[in-house]
Design a protein around this motif. Structure first.
Motif, PDB file in Angstrom:
ATOM      1  N   VAL A 164      11.165  28.466  45.778  1.00 41.27           N
ATOM      2  CA  VAL A 164      11.879  27.213  45.997  1.00 41.27           C
ATOM      3  C   VAL A 164      10.906  26.113  46.426  1.00 41.27           C
ATOM      4  N   GLU A 188      12.689  34.681  49.576  1.00 43.45           N
ATOM      5  CA  GLU A 188      12.171  33.565  48.787  1.00 43.45           C
ATOM      6  C   GLU A 188      10.753  33.219  49.226  1.00 43.45           C
ATOM      7  N   SER A 194      13.237  27.434  52.449  1.00 43.08           N
ATOM      8  CA  SER A 194      13.265  28.828  51.986  1.00 43.08           C
ATOM      9  C   SER A 194      14.079  29.707  52.921  1.00 43.08           C
ATOM     10  N   ARG A 218      13.101  34.582  44.434  1.00 45.47           N
ATOM     11  CA  ARG A 218      12.955  33.246  43.855  1.00 45.47           C
ATOM     12  C   ARG A 218      11.884  32.468  44.597  1.00 45.47           C
ATOM     13  N   GLU A 237      14.722  25.646  42.341  1.00 45.28           N
ATOM     14  CA  GLU A 237      14.507  27.082  42.469  1.00 45.28           C
ATOM     15  C   GLU A 237      14.052  27.645  41.131  1.00 45.28           C
TER      16      GLU A 237
END
Length: 164
Positions: free
Chosen positions: A122, A84, A80, A120, A161
């Motif tokens: 991940v 994120e 990351s 996002r 992702e």
């Protein structure tokens, strides 16, 4: 899964959470390539110091799954970056497989990402964990090949992702 509750793990569940995690990785054949990792998977107390731990429990209070949510730059972070959220060690007991527990845990991670306002979510996954990959792709994760990596010879991790 309507019969499973997803919530923060409690200290008294840590032993069961460790066992479920080890069992899930054993089923996938992970220890064939990295036997030393088992101790890390069992160390739920250590993991709890660096991650948010979610647990899935059945109506009888039995731990049937878990996941660790980590921030970029934390001790457990692998891929990351700022903005994120990463999740690791998603595990579902053999008795609960096929009942939507993995999806429920993954959706809970995405909900946490939305709460935190990240760009996002991940993750890294062992290349042979095909069932998990199908789940992630069905939910909307996309491959992130630029972050694939190999922590040890014979251990190939592929990245995914989910963007908000």
């Amino acid at each position: 899964m309507s019969d499973v509750e997803i919530r923060p793990a409690r200290r008294e569940e840590f032993d069961a959470l460790g066992e479920v995690t080890v069992e899930a990785y054993r089923i996938e054949g992970f220890f064939d390539t990295d036997a030393a990792y088992e101790a890390k998977l069992r160390d739920v107390s250590g993991r709890a110091q660096h991650a948010e731990l979610l647990v899935a429990v059945d109506p009888d209070g039995q731990v049937v799954g878990s996941v660790a949510i980590v921030q970029p730059g934390s001790e457990l972070s692998e891929i990351s970056q700022p903005g994120e959220l990463e999740f690791r060690m998603l595990a579902v007991s053999s008795a609960a497989r096929g009942r939507g527990v993995g999806e429920a845990l993954t959706q809970a991670v995405l909900a946490r990402g939305r709460e935190l306002g990240v760009d996002r979510v991940v993750l890294s996954s062992l290349d042979v964990m095909r069932k998990a990959h199908r789940l992630y792709e069905r939910i909307g994760f996309r491959r992130l090949p630029g972050r694939d990596w190999h922590p040890h010879p014979g251990v190939n991790l592929i990245a995914y992702e989910y963007g908000f």
